[in-house]
Design a protein around this motif. Structure first.
Motif, short mmCIF file in Angstrom:
data_model
loop_
_atom_site.label_atom_id
_atom_site.label_comp_id
_atom_site.label_asym_id
_atom_site.label_seq_id
_atom_site.Cartn_x
_atom_site.Cartn_y
_atom_site.Cartn_z
N ASP A 28 2.53 6.35 -12.79
CA ASP A 28 2.73 7.00 -11.50
C ASP A 28 2.37 6.04 -10.37
O ASP A 28 1.24 5.56 -10.27
CB ASP A 28 1.85 8.26 -11.43
CG ASP A 28 2.18 9.14 -10.23
OD1 ASP A 28 2.70 8.61 -9.23
OD2 ASP A 28 1.90 10.34 -10.30
N GLU A 29 3.34 5.74 -9.49
CA GLU A 29 3.09 4.82 -8.39
C GLU A 29 2.02 5.35 -7.44
O GLU A 29 1.29 4.58 -6.81
CB GLU A 29 4.38 4.56 -7.62
CG GLU A 29 5.35 3.64 -8.33
CD GLU A 29 4.81 2.22 -8.48
OE1 GLU A 29 4.04 1.79 -7.60
OE2 GLU A 29 5.15 1.56 -9.47
N GLU A 30 1.92 6.66 -7.32
CA GLU A 30 0.88 7.23 -6.46
C GLU A 30 -0.51 6.93 -7.02
O GLU A 30 -1.45 6.67 -6.27
CB GLU A 30 1.08 8.73 -6.29
CG GLU A 30 2.28 9.11 -5.43
CD GLU A 30 2.32 10.59 -5.12
OE1 GLU A 30 1.36 11.31 -5.51
OE2 GLU A 30 3.30 11.03 -4.50
N GLN A 31 -0.64 6.97 -8.36
CA GLN A 31 -1.92 6.62 -8.97
C GLN A 31 -2.26 5.15 -8.71
O GLN A 31 -3.42 4.81 -8.43
CB GLN A 31 -1.87 6.88 -10.48
CG GLN A 31 -1.85 8.35 -10.86
CD GLN A 31 -1.88 8.55 -12.36
OE1 GLN A 31 -1.62 7.61 -13.12
NE2 GLN A 31 -2.19 9.76 -12.80
N PHE A 89 -1.23 3.31 -6.16
CA PHE A 89 -1.58 3.19 -4.74
C PHE A 89 -2.99 3.71 -4.48
O PHE A 89 -3.79 3.07 -3.77
CB PHE A 89 -0.57 3.97 -3.90
CG PHE A 89 -0.89 3.99 -2.44
CD1 PHE A 89 -0.65 2.88 -1.64
CD2 PHE A 89 -1.46 5.12 -1.84
CE1 PHE A 89 -0.97 2.89 -0.28
CE2 PHE A 89 -1.78 5.14 -0.51
CZ PHE A 89 -1.53 4.02 0.28
N TYR A 90 -3.31 4.86 -5.06
CA TYR A 90 -4.63 5.45 -4.86
C TYR A 90 -5.72 4.51 -5.36
O TYR A 90 -6.75 4.30 -4.71
CB TYR A 90 -4.71 6.78 -5.59
CG TYR A 90 -6.05 7.47 -5.50
CD1 TYR A 90 -6.36 8.29 -4.42
CD2 TYR A 90 -7.00 7.30 -6.50
CE1 TYR A 90 -7.60 8.94 -4.34
CE2 TYR A 90 -8.24 7.92 -6.43
CZ TYR A 90 -8.52 8.74 -5.35
OH TYR A 90 -9.74 9.35 -5.26
N THR A 91 -5.50 3.90 -6.53
CA THR A 91 -6.48 3.00 -7.11
C THR A 91 -6.60 1.71 -6.29
O THR A 91 -7.71 1.20 -6.07
CB THR A 91 -6.10 2.65 -8.56
OG1 THR A 91 -5.89 3.86 -9.29
CG2 THR A 91 -7.21 1.87 -9.24
N CYS A 146 -6.20 1.43 -3.18
CA CYS A 146 -6.93 1.75 -1.95
C CYS A 146 -8.44 1.63 -2.15
O CYS A 146 -9.19 1.54 -1.16
CB CYS A 146 -6.59 3.17 -1.49
SG CYS A 146 -4.92 3.36 -0.83
N ARG A 160 -3.16 -4.71 -8.03
CA ARG A 160 -2.19 -3.88 -8.73
C ARG A 160 -2.36 -4.01 -10.24
O ARG A 160 -2.31 -3.01 -10.98
CB ARG A 160 -0.77 -4.27 -8.33
CG ARG A 160 0.31 -3.40 -8.98
CD ARG A 160 1.70 -3.79 -8.49
NE ARG A 160 2.73 -3.00 -9.16
CZ ARG A 160 3.12 -1.80 -8.81
NH1 ARG A 160 2.55 -1.22 -7.75
NH2 ARG A 160 4.06 -1.15 -9.47
#
Length: 434
Positions: A380-383, A385-387, A389, A394
């Motif tokens: 999940d790209e949102e996961q 991104f969240y990580t 942050c 990456r």
């Protein structure tokens, strides 16, 4: 230590030379010759039918290999990942299908424990081995199984007498190098009320190699076995194997498999609940890269009432690799009060990877609980991104997500060193996602 072995071809003359060199008891030679007759009469699987339809072996040619091949040495062997930092009760090492190390705590030997190569067991414990060697096979299932039954070499044999508890793990390493061939069998027998932990693993280099082997696990009444088998062959190794466990009344088996290596793997793993109130837990972790193809077919066979089987496989795939899992829960008419569970989850780390998950049920009893399922999905790209942050790169984020994906399996493993070794090995293979 180096032992020079004269290579022989996989033909009638080579087989007879192989038999002559070994000097084994007549009953062993008889098993070999019967299996060689079957091998000679069969063709290699050609992709027809459900069993082989998803595994292409058209580029496999047995005449590229020899039995046995090259020198056998215990020098410059790869590290044993599962044994690092572990206080062992005994260890075995084979190289290119020949035993090079055999050690067992004398206290365990005095209590009747046998832990040695299968070759040595045939020479020194023939009466004991005769009861169990290929005892679960009515006939070889295909040409690969017949080849192994005819030409097995090296391997490991563990026998734990009734009521004996082994507090420290035992470890066996099988290594391949220089285009070698491994035809080893792991044969494990826990007699009534025994308790043990066995760690087995494989390793190889980057040369083309062949493994054609088997595992046979017998857990008798009231016995307990924790068994770990890590497949970490080199990325150019052909890996064909049949693995079977039979668990008797009130016995328990926890079987953890790791599948990380091999070019092409085709493995059949059967677990048989043969006695009432038996329990089997199967944990699987698979990680593929490049163009690896790993096909694992599992069967949970409930033959007796009030038994429980619990199978959880998880796979992560990079690049153009492929994982095939085909699972079956089979419940016989007598196996009332069965509780069977199987699940296979796949994490796609590349749009070019492919996962085939085929769960199945074959139920002939009417008072059972059986559940199966399979999933596949991308990171999940949102996961990510969240990580990121939180300050991670990456690649670090993806590695953390992959670790979390496998955590459900790791939580089921009771051996801390195994959890750590599998987690670290998988973590090192995770690459940056584009």
């Amino acid at each position: 230590m180096t032992q020079t072995i004269h290579p022989t071809s996989f033909d009638d003359a080579g087989f007879e030379a192989f038999i002559s060199e070994r000097g084994e008891p007549d009953w062993v030679a008889d098993i070999r010759r019967q299996a060689w007759s079957v091998f000679s009469a069969l063709d290699f699987p050609a992709g027809r039918g459900e069993e082989w339809s998803r595994t292409d072996i058209r580029t496999f040619h047995l005449d590229q290999f020899q039995l046995p091949a090259g020198d056998v040495s215990c020098d410059d062997l790869p590290p044993a990942l599962l044994a690092e930092g572990v206080d062992l009760g005994g260890r075995l090492v084979s190289h290119n299908s020949r035993s090079v190390v055999g050690e067992l705590d004398p206290v365990l030997a005095d209590r009747g424990v046998v832990f040695t190569s299968l070759d040595q067991a045939a020479a020194e414990h023939g009466d004991l081995l005769k009861e169990f060697l290929f005892s679960g096979d009515e006939a070889p299932a295909d040409k690969f199984a017949a080849l192994h039954q005819a030409c097995w070499s090296g391997g490991a044999f563990l026998y734990v007498p009734p009521g004996v508890t082994i507090d420290r793990p035992l470890h066996a390493l099988a290594a391949l190098s220089n285009g070698g061939v491994d035809l080893g069998q792991t044969l494990v027998v826990l007699d009534e009320g025994a308790d043990a932990t066995l760690l087995t693993e494989t390793a190889g280099d980057e040369s083309a190699a062949l493994h054609c082997g088997s595992m046979e696990v017998i857990v008798r009444r009231d016995a307990r076995l924790r068994f770990v088998s890590l497949q970490n062959w080199g990325k150019r190794t052909w890996h064909f194997a049949r693995q079977r466990a039979t668990v008797a009344e009130n016995a328990r088996l926890q079987w953890t498999i790791g599948a990380l290596g091999a070019r092409t793997a085709k493995v059949n793993q059967d677990v048989v609940l043969a006695g009432p109130n038996s329990h089997i837990q199967v944990n699987g972790t698979m990680f593929t890269t490049g163009r690896q193809h790993l096909a694992y077919h599992t069967r949970q066979h409930h033959q007796a009432p009030n038994c429980e089987s619990d199978l959880l496989y998880k796979g992560a795939l990079q690049d153009h690799s492929r994982i095939v899992w085909r699972g079956m829960i089979k419940v016989d008419p007598e196996a009332q009060k069965t509780n069977g569970y199987q699940r296979d989850d796949n994490l796609m780390l590349s749009p070019h990877a492919r996962a085939d998950s085929i769960p199945g049920l074959e139920i002939e009893a009417d008072d059972v609980i059986c559940t199966h399922g399979a999933t596949a999905g991308a990171v999940d790209e949102e996961q990510i991104f969240y990580t990121q942050c939180r300050g991670l790169s990456r690649e670090e984020a993806v590695r953390m997500i992959v670790a979390g994906f496998f955590q459900q399996v790791f939580d089921r493993i009771t051996i801390e060193s195994v959890r750590e070794a599998l987690g670290e090995t998988i973590g090192r293979r995770v690459r940056h996602l584009s």
